[in-house]
Design a protein around this motif. Structure first.
Motif, PDB file in Angstrom:
ATOM      1  N   CYS A 122       0.845  -1.187   0.000  1.00 44.85           N
ATOM      2  CA  CYS A 122       0.000   0.000   0.000  1.00 44.85           C
ATOM      3  C   CYS A 122       0.884   1.242   0.000  1.00 44.85           C
ATOM      4  CB  CYS A 122      -0.890  -0.002   1.240  1.00 44.85           C
ATOM      5  SG  CYS A 122      -1.839   1.514   1.432  1.00 44.85           S
ATOM      6  N   CYS A 174       0.127   3.229   3.673  1.00 49.31           N
ATOM      7  CA  CYS A 174       0.522   2.699   4.982  1.00 49.31           C
ATOM      8  C   CYS A 174       1.595   1.626   4.885  1.00 49.31           C
ATOM      9  CB  CYS A 174      -0.693   2.157   5.732  1.00 49.31           C
ATOM     10  SG  CYS A 174      -1.359   0.636   5.013  1.00 49.31           S
ATOM     11  N   CYS A 184      -6.965  -1.192   0.240  1.00 52.41           N
ATOM     12  CA  CYS A 184      -6.047  -1.679   1.269  1.00 52.41           C
ATOM     13  C   CYS A 184      -6.849  -2.209   2.454  1.00 52.41           C
ATOM     14  CB  CYS A 184      -5.129  -0.547   1.713  1.00 52.41           C
ATOM     15  SG  CYS A 184      -4.070  -0.988   3.108  1.00 52.41           S
ATOM     16  N   HIS A 216      -5.873  -2.506   5.323  1.00 60.33           N
ATOM     17  CA  HIS A 216      -5.452  -1.844   6.547  1.00 60.33           C
ATOM     18  C   HIS A 216      -5.994  -0.421   6.668  1.00 60.33           C
ATOM     19  CE1 HIS A 216      -2.379   0.137   9.254  1.00 60.33           C
ATOM     20  NE2 HIS A 216      -2.772  -0.894   9.982  1.00 60.33           N
ATOM     21  N   CYS A 217      -5.805   0.366   5.603  1.00 62.30           N
ATOM     22  CA  CYS A 217      -6.209   1.766   5.709  1.00 62.30           C
ATOM     23  C   CYS A 217      -7.332   2.138   4.746  1.00 62.30           C
ATOM     24  CB  CYS A 217      -4.991   2.678   5.497  1.00 62.30           C
ATOM     25  SG  CYS A 217      -4.410   2.711   3.793  1.00 62.30           S
TER      26      CYS A 217
HETATM   27 ZN   LIG Z   1      -2.918   1.017   3.416  1.00 61.20          ZN
END
Ligand SMILES: [Zn+2]
Length: 102
Positions: free
Chosen positions: A80, A83, A94, A96-97
């Motif tokens: 990504c 992040c 993503c 995660h983010c």
């Molecule tokens: Zn990310």
């Protein structure tokens, strides 16, 4: 009913059933309750099996399975840009983010 696929576990079986349902293909999971018990599971035929209800869906279902496997077995990852977390290359955002990935 036609057997389509033997899944490694129930999670995979459910994922695949949902994927088929999205494509309008009705399927059933056999051996759904074969796992999760203790001690009394036979060593054979304990894996969840996905069966297609209508034979005419089978060919299309097989194609979807092939695509599904290609995705889940993919070991290609992208980092990504925001992040830096690794994402499977089929992810659209993503994990995660939430940044959209190309
Ligand atoms: Zn990310």
């Amino acid at each position: 009913m036609k057997r389509l696929y033997t899944a490694a576990d129930l999670t995979e079986a459910y994922l695949m059933r949902d994927m088929l349902a999205d494509a309008g293909i009705r399927s059933r999971i056999l051996n759904e309750h074969a796992q999760g018990g203790t001690g009394e599971i036979p060593f054979t035929q304990a894996y969840p099996e996905l069966w297609i209800e209508r034979e005419q869906d089978l060919e299309r279902a097989r194609k979807l399975v092939t695509e599904f496997e290609a995705r889940t077995n993919s070991d290609v990852y992208v980092d990504c840009p925001r992040c830096g977390e690794e994402n499977p290359d089929n992810f659209e955002t993503c994990w995660h983010c939430g940044l959209p990935l190309d």
